[in-house]
Design an enzyme around this catalytic site. Structure first.
Site, PDB file in Angstrom:
ATOM      1  N   HIS A   1       1.509  -1.750  -3.584  1.00 14.08           N
ATOM      2  CA  HIS A   1       1.622  -1.541  -2.136  1.00 14.08           C
ATOM      3  C   HIS A   1       0.520  -0.627  -1.607  1.00 14.08           C
ATOM      4  O   HIS A   1       0.001  -0.831  -0.519  1.00 14.08           O
ATOM      5  CB  HIS A   1       3.001  -0.938  -1.830  1.00 14.08           C
TER       6      HIS A   1
ATOM      7  N   HIS B   1       7.411  -4.769   6.513  1.00 14.13           N
ATOM      8  CA  HIS B   1       8.453  -3.828   6.085  1.00 14.13           C
ATOM      9  C   HIS B   1       9.613  -4.662   5.539  1.00 14.13           C
ATOM     10  O   HIS B   1      10.746  -4.582   6.013  1.00 14.13           O
ATOM     11  CB  HIS B   1       8.893  -2.918   7.236  1.00 14.13           C
TER      12      HIS B   1
END
Length: 740
Positions: free
Chosen positions: A46, A93
């Site tokens: 990430h 998200h």
């Protein structure tokens, strides 16, 4: 700590054994637990893009409108002419939204807006791209309601309108929804704040909310698979406070008017450690940080918890030495905490202290993308399912005898039906910059007040097309975003992307990713829309009984366009009874991957729909000129649901119907419901017809006269399909009927 136990700890934190040895080599010694935690989040997929960066670098990153290259700043920055620039970015998200949809989606909105205003740009518009599973499932309904409420509550309180977006439903997202949020901000070029730390002795401040234990290892959580135990990761989901964020925005805007700021960065994924390392590496300096000075929400937080916390509404700020009071005064005015926690030092080193004790010492460059963070080439191979796709033959699908029934069924399909359940929860009018509120367009249109220009923006991706052919499917995503912008009267200039895929260690998933990058590169070069940034979200899959099922590959394109003059604004709606209706673009016999083929006929495996990049580009340029020459009354691109849905949607606003004749040269189901690309439905007044036709012939772009606009009746091949108002009733109420 023995060597073996240290390696086991590293593995438990998500690091590979080879990465552990690389850390020892970088430090010249064994790392302590805090340092291991630092590397685990900064080298997570990430934060580091370690499995994707080599391919991402192949994307076009330069263009005449770009003021910052991809990755240089918190968000992409493009030149709007004069002294104005636009900062924009789209991010995911997904995992937080899968286990806590309300806070997951809300904090996604908060984070992307912070990326914009930490650059000194005021956010003026938001878009979102959402993916959910089968709407018949209670879990899907819970996720949909939570995500939409989270986006609405946060965005409405923060005071930025949602001007566009998309919502798809497909069983591939049953357990792993996608929540991709985009924000657009405007800044004067001389007021841009950079994400940099430089100048020995310059003070480092943490501003905004206090730091708590929420979101610790959130970046690691975003780099792992979802499974039956994922609810236990709830602390990895942050909690948002839009009112605090609004205060932060106003304080930042005031700060941008001073000369007190050296650099500023949002604390998103990986919190303090991410901001300190990225800002330091960019400036070529280091920092000395005292973690005991960080204002905390919870007592007895350990150093690694303070460093890794992803508590929301926080930013790291490097000020000019001697200007501390200027900074403090502004944050005091907005009732926000602003605490000096360290200073900039010489050299490529970050030193973290707790009550005077050195708890971690790491080189900044070793942590970040493009520096010491690992970069991998992953294996990839064609998926087995492609063999099924290749078998498809349109002749195996029998012709219909119930067109009206199928037409109505498509209008009620959740992916096609009205998303008013969603957008009615968003404030679309706050700030009075949304130019498409009363004039629906294929793109969101944003008023650049005080100028004759406007911005247009769109988010697009059909994951079914990408699943069938990643390269072509991603080209289509770029082309459709551009088509939506052109249909609204603007010219595409740049993109941000949000690349949602499964596990990069799965060779078939990685093959999809590589294909998507190749397709995006080709299309972005054709449309001259360089990539300004975005994010990669891997590990979007669900593990059950030891088997991982990835989502369909979903590379969402967030595109920005400039409308040179607001007088060129174009909407999708038919304006006058009697206007002629044309279909611009090539007619082909194609039902591949259409909503009709998948959800009515029930065929999952078929190729991507017809698409030709050169033809598309030529058609869009011709359409842009027709709109500038005021030769069309409305323009609406043909996408999900085909020509049928495009026509019906064009009729809704003014309750105008249409009377058309299908082509005798191709199957009627393909003509009405096929999703071949590169086509737009336009309406033209009779007085402009001759010039309109002449221009298209001159441009050598295929077109076809479909029929004309009616007072409200809908007729196809002399058969009544009812009144437009009745069709709108089906379209408007489909999603609510599931939720009731």
């Amino acid at each position: 700590m023995s060597n073996i136990s240290n390696i086991e700890i590293a593995k438990g934190l998500g690091l590979l054994e080879e990465e552990y040895h690389k850390i020892v080599e970088i430090l010249g010694r064994e790392p302590n637990y805090t340092e291991l935690s630092i590397f685990s989040v900064m080298w997570s997929e990430h934060a580091s893009y370690k499995n994707s960066i080599k391919w991402l670098k192949k994307l076009p990153r330069k263009g005449k409108h770009l003021l910052a290259e991809a990755g240089e700043e918190n968000a992409g920055l493009v030149d709007l002419g004069g002294n104005l620039a636009c900062a924009f970015k789209i991010e995911s998200h997904n995992h937080p939204s899968a286990i806590e949809p309300y806070q997951g989606a809300a904090t996604g909105v908060g984070g992307i807006n912070r990326d914009i205003f930490t650059m000194g740009a005021r956010p003026v518009a938001q878009l979102n791209s959402l993916r959910f599973g089968d709407l018949k499932l209670k879990k899907t309904q819970w996720l949909l309601k939570g995500v939409v409420k989270g986006i609405g509550d946060y965005g409405n309180a923060f005071g930025v309108p949602v001007v566009g977006g998309e919502v798809y439903f497909d069983p591939t997202y049953n357990e792993n929804p996608l929540v991709n949020a985009m924000s657009i901000g405007i800044v004067e070029k001389d007021k841009v704040i950079r994400a940099i730390a430089e100048g020995v002795g310059n003070p480092v401040f943490i501003v905004g909310s206090r730091t708590g234990k929420d979101g610790i290892h959130g970046a690691t959580f975003a780099s792992a698979n979802l499974d039956e135990n994922s609810m236990e990761d709830l602390p990895a989901v942050q909690v948002g406070d839009p009112f605090q964020e609004k205060l932060l925005l106003e304080a930042t805007m005031e700060l941008a008017e001073t000369d007190a700021v050296v650099g500023m960065q949002d604390m998103g994924a990986a919190g303090i450690i991410c901001s300190t390392s990225e800002m330091s590496e960019k400036g070529g300096y280091g920092m000395e940080i005292h973690l005991d000075k960080v204002p905390l929400r919870q007592q007895d937080m350990k150093p690694f918890e303070i460093l890794l916390s992803e508590s929301q509404e926080r930013m790291l700020l490097v000020a000019k030495k001697g200007k501390e009071d200027v900074v403090k005064k502004i944050f005091d005015k907005w009732d926000l905490q602003c605490t000096q926690i360290g200073e900039v030092i010489e050299g490529d080193i970050l030193k973290f202290y707790m009550h005077g004790e050195l708890v971690a010492e790491v080189p900044a460059s070793a942590l970040v993308l493009g520096g010491g963070a690992p970069q991998y080439d992953r294996e990839y191979k064609e998926p087995e399912y492609l063999k099924e796709i290749e078998k498809f033959d349109i002749n195996s699908v029998p012709e219909l005898d119930n067109y009206l029934e199928v037409a109505k069924k498509l209008l009620a399909s959740p992916t096609i039906a009205s998303k008013k359940f969603v957008y009615e929860q968003y404030d679309t009018m706050v700030g009075t910059i949304n130019m498409a509120t009363n004039s629906p367009a294929d793109a969101g249109i944003i008023n650049l007040k005080g100028t004759h220009k406007a911005l247009a923006s769109s988010v697009d991706c059909n994951s079914n097309y990408v699943f069938a052919d990643p390269e072509k499917g991603t080209q289509i995503a770029v082309a459709e975003a551009a088509r939506n912008i052109v249909c609204s009267g603007a010219k595409p200039i740049a993109i941000s992307n949000c690349l949602n895929f499964g596990d990069p260690y799965n060779p078939e998933v990685y093959w999809q990713f590589v294909g998507a990058i190749k397709g995006m590169k080709a299309a972005c070069e054709k449309f001259e829309t360089p990539v300004t940034g975005g994010n990669v979200s891997f590990y979007n899959q669900t593990e059950k009984d030891g088997k991982a099922t990835p989502i369909k590959p979903t590379p969402v394109i967030g595109m920005l366009g400039i409308m040179e003059d607001k007088k060129y604004q174009m909407s999708i709606d038919f304006k006058n009874k009697g206007d002629l209706i044309y279909l611009i673009g090539k007619q082909v016999e194609d039902i591949n991957q259409s909503e009709y083929l998948r959800n009515v006929v029930g065929v999952e495996y078929s190729p991507a729909p017809y698409f030709d990049l050169d033809e598309e580009y030529k058609m869009q340029n011709a359409l842009y000129e027709l709109i500038k020459d005021r030769l069309v009354q409305s323009a609406h691109d043909v996408s999900e649901g085909g020509v049928w849905v495009a026509l019906v949607e064009a009729g809704f606003k003014n309750a105008l119907g249409f009377d058309i004749t299908t082509s005798g040269e191709i199957r009627k189901d393909a003509f009405l419901f096929g999703e071949a690309q590169g086509r737009v439905v336009v309406s033209v007044s009779e007085k402009d017809n001759e010039v309109f036709v002449g221009k298209l012939k001159e441009k050598d772009v295929p077109f076809m006269l479909l029929g004309h606009v009616t007072k409200g009746d809908v007729r196809i091949d002399d058969i009544s399909f009812g009144h437009i108002k009745d069709l709108k009733e089906i379209y408007d109420n489909a999603i609510e009927s599931y939720l009731e």
